[in-house]
Motif scaffolding. Structure first.
Motif, short mmCIF file in Angstrom:
data_model
loop_
_atom_site.label_atom_id
_atom_site.label_comp_id
_atom_site.label_asym_id
_atom_site.label_seq_id
_atom_site.Cartn_x
_atom_site.Cartn_y
_atom_site.Cartn_z
N ARG A 48 0.85 -1.19 0.00
CA ARG A 48 0.00 0.00 0.00
C ARG A 48 0.89 1.24 0.00
O ARG A 48 2.02 1.20 0.50
N THR A 49 0.36 2.33 -0.50
CA THR A 49 1.09 3.60 -0.56
C THR A 49 0.51 4.55 0.48
O THR A 49 -0.61 5.04 0.32
N PRO A 50 1.25 4.82 1.56
CA PRO A 50 0.74 5.75 2.57
C PRO A 50 0.95 7.20 2.17
O PRO A 50 1.98 7.56 1.58
N VAL A 51 -0.03 8.03 2.46
CA VAL A 51 0.09 9.48 2.30
C VAL A 51 -0.16 10.09 3.67
O VAL A 51 -1.26 9.98 4.22
N VAL A 52 0.87 10.71 4.24
CA VAL A 52 0.77 11.23 5.60
C VAL A 52 0.05 12.57 5.60
O VAL A 52 0.37 13.47 4.80
N VAL A 53 -0.96 12.70 6.48
CA VAL A 53 -1.71 13.94 6.61
C VAL A 53 -1.77 14.34 8.08
O VAL A 53 -1.53 13.52 8.98
N ARG A 54 -2.10 15.60 8.33
CA ARG A 54 -2.19 16.11 9.69
C ARG A 54 -3.53 15.73 10.31
O ARG A 54 -4.53 15.57 9.62
N ASP A 55 -3.54 15.61 11.62
CA ASP A 55 -4.75 15.26 12.35
C ASP A 55 -5.76 16.41 12.29
O ASP A 55 -5.43 17.55 12.62
N ASP A 56 -6.97 16.10 11.84
CA ASP A 56 -8.02 17.10 11.71
C ASP A 56 -9.32 16.34 11.44
O ASP A 56 -9.27 15.27 10.83
N PRO A 57 -10.48 16.82 11.89
CA PRO A 57 -11.73 16.08 11.64
C PRO A 57 -11.92 15.76 10.15
O PRO A 57 -11.91 16.66 9.32
N GLY A 58 -12.09 14.48 9.85
CA GLY A 58 -12.31 14.07 8.46
C GLY A 58 -11.06 13.93 7.62
O GLY A 58 -11.13 13.43 6.50
N PHE A 59 -9.91 14.44 8.15
CA PHE A 59 -8.64 14.37 7.43
C PHE A 59 -8.82 14.99 6.03
O PHE A 59 -9.24 16.14 5.93
N VAL A 60 -8.54 14.24 4.97
CA VAL A 60 -8.68 14.78 3.61
C VAL A 60 -9.85 14.13 2.88
O VAL A 60 -10.80 14.80 2.45
N THR A 61 -9.80 12.81 2.73
CA THR A 61 -10.78 12.15 1.86
C THR A 61 -12.20 12.27 2.39
O THR A 61 -13.13 12.60 1.64
N SER A 62 -12.41 12.01 3.67
CA SER A 62 -13.77 12.09 4.22
C SER A 62 -14.27 13.52 4.27
O SER A 62 -15.47 13.77 4.08
N ARG A 63 -13.37 14.47 4.54
CA ARG A 63 -13.78 15.87 4.61
C ARG A 63 -14.28 16.37 3.25
O ARG A 63 -15.15 17.24 3.18
N LEU A 64 -13.75 15.78 2.18
CA LEU A 64 -14.20 16.15 0.84
C LEU A 64 -15.35 15.27 0.36
O LEU A 64 -16.36 15.75 -0.15
N LEU A 65 -15.20 13.94 0.51
CA LEU A 65 -16.15 13.00 -0.08
C LEU A 65 -17.49 12.95 0.65
O LEU A 65 -18.56 12.96 0.01
N HIS A 66 -17.48 12.87 1.97
CA HIS A 66 -18.72 12.62 2.69
C HIS A 66 -19.72 13.77 2.60
O HIS A 66 -20.92 13.52 2.38
N PRO A 67 -19.30 15.04 2.72
CA PRO A 67 -20.27 16.11 2.45
C PRO A 67 -20.80 16.09 1.02
O PRO A 67 -21.96 16.45 0.78
N MET A 68 -19.96 15.68 0.06
CA MET A 68 -20.42 15.59 -1.32
C MET A 68 -21.51 14.53 -1.46
O MET A 68 -22.54 14.76 -2.13
N ILE A 69 -21.31 13.37 -0.83
CA ILE A 69 -22.35 12.33 -0.86
C ILE A 69 -23.62 12.84 -0.19
O ILE A 69 -24.74 12.61 -0.69
N ASN A 70 -23.47 13.53 0.92
CA ASN A 70 -24.61 14.09 1.64
C ASN A 70 -25.39 15.04 0.73
O ASN A 70 -26.63 15.01 0.69
N GLN A 71 -24.68 15.87 -0.01
CA GLN A 71 -25.33 16.81 -0.92
C GLN A 71 -26.01 16.07 -2.07
O GLN A 71 -27.11 16.45 -2.50
N ALA A 72 -25.38 14.99 -2.55
CA ALA A 72 -26.00 14.18 -3.61
C ALA A 72 -27.32 13.59 -3.13
O ALA A 72 -28.32 13.56 -3.86
#
Length: 271
Positions: free
Chosen positions: A160-184
């Motif tokens: 697997r290829t890790p991409v290190v991100v800083r600690d924050d609610p939703g990080f990167v993928t969920s912070r972008l994807l989940h509100p988009m699904i909610n809006q859909a």
């Protein structure tokens, strides 16, 4: 996700001690892992010449005592995750990497009650883990360099290829994807477009590989609602407040592919 990650690990020859709440759940997990291994090998997603790693199952975290790393993938509820992590931390030697697989709960929140918070690292594997090579690796403010390096090494052993991100609610993928699904889902709720129309437009016009609502069914609508609720609680952003349609589907037990019915009808339970 626990069975998904186990499939990936034993598919690369790593031994796994899988812990869950009771024996029937473990029996179901073992059957699911066998199906996922077959699927992964059919798709060429696991090395064909690699003997599977040994899989041991139990209902006690005592089995983690000799583990080189422990990965928690329980339900997306902070109190439950903290409890499990504390139980595991009590049986593993100091310095053993502890990994919380979460779609968005801040890692430092989960580290609060650990005797060695620097041991905790976050991951966000994508489903199915054996097909998606990239993994978010979340470094909390107290996470040590050694813990990050150990988890990077583990992910490397799993190809697997890790991409290190800083600690924050939703990080990167969920912070972008989940509100988009909610809006859909809100668009469908308002009657602007059908489920299929939303996904078709997102695929054909914006290049989304499966469409947001088909993706929601794969994530599990209950998991999605839990993740959105956690984001809303921590950010206050209205885009993260789970819409009524999502809440209604979860209340009715239509959770997506795993129950056979979500935004789409799958005709049978898939796992």
């Amino acid at each position: 996700m626990g069975s998904n990650i186990t499939t990936l690990a034993i598919g690369y020859g790593l031994p796994v001690h899988l812990v869950d709440v009771d024996r029937p759940t473990l029996d179901q997990a073992r059957a699911r892992i066998a199906r996922q291994l077959r699927h992964a090998h059919l798709l060429g997603a696991l090395p064909a010449d690699q003997p599977a790693g040994e899989l041991v199952t139990s209902t006690s975290v005592a089995g983690a005592e000799g583990a080189t790393a422990v990965l928690e993938a329980v339900t997306e509820l902070p109190d439950v995750k903290r409890k499990v992590l504390a139980e595991v931390a009590a049986v593993v030697p100091p310095g053993t990497p502890l990994v919380s697989n979460t779609s968005g709960i801040p890692i430092d929140e989960l580290a609060e009650e650990l005797p060695c918070p620097e041991q905790l690292v976050g991951t966000h594997f994508m489903n199915p883990t054996y097909l998606i090579k990239m993994v978010e690796l979340v470094r909390g403010p107290r996470t040590s360099d050694a813990a990050v390096a150990a988890v990077e090494s583990l992910l490397g052993a799993l190809d697997r290829t890790p991409v290190v991100v800083r600690d924050d609610p939703g990080f990167v993928t969920s912070r972008l994807l989940h509100p988009m699904i909610n809006q859909a889902a809100r668009i469908v709720e308002r009657g602007t477009a059908t489920v299929d129309a939303v996904d078709t437009l997102m695929q054909g016009c914006l290049g989304h590989p499966t469409g947001p609502l088909r993706t929601a069914d794969l994530i599990g609508l209950d998991n999605l609602v839990d993740s959105l609720a956690a984001l809303y609680e921590r950010t206050g952003e209205q885009s993260c407040r789970p819409c009524d349609l999502l809440l209604e589907k979860v209340a009715s037990g239509d959770l997506g592919r795993k129950t056979g019915q979500g935004f789409y009808d799958y005709g049978e339970v898939l796992s």
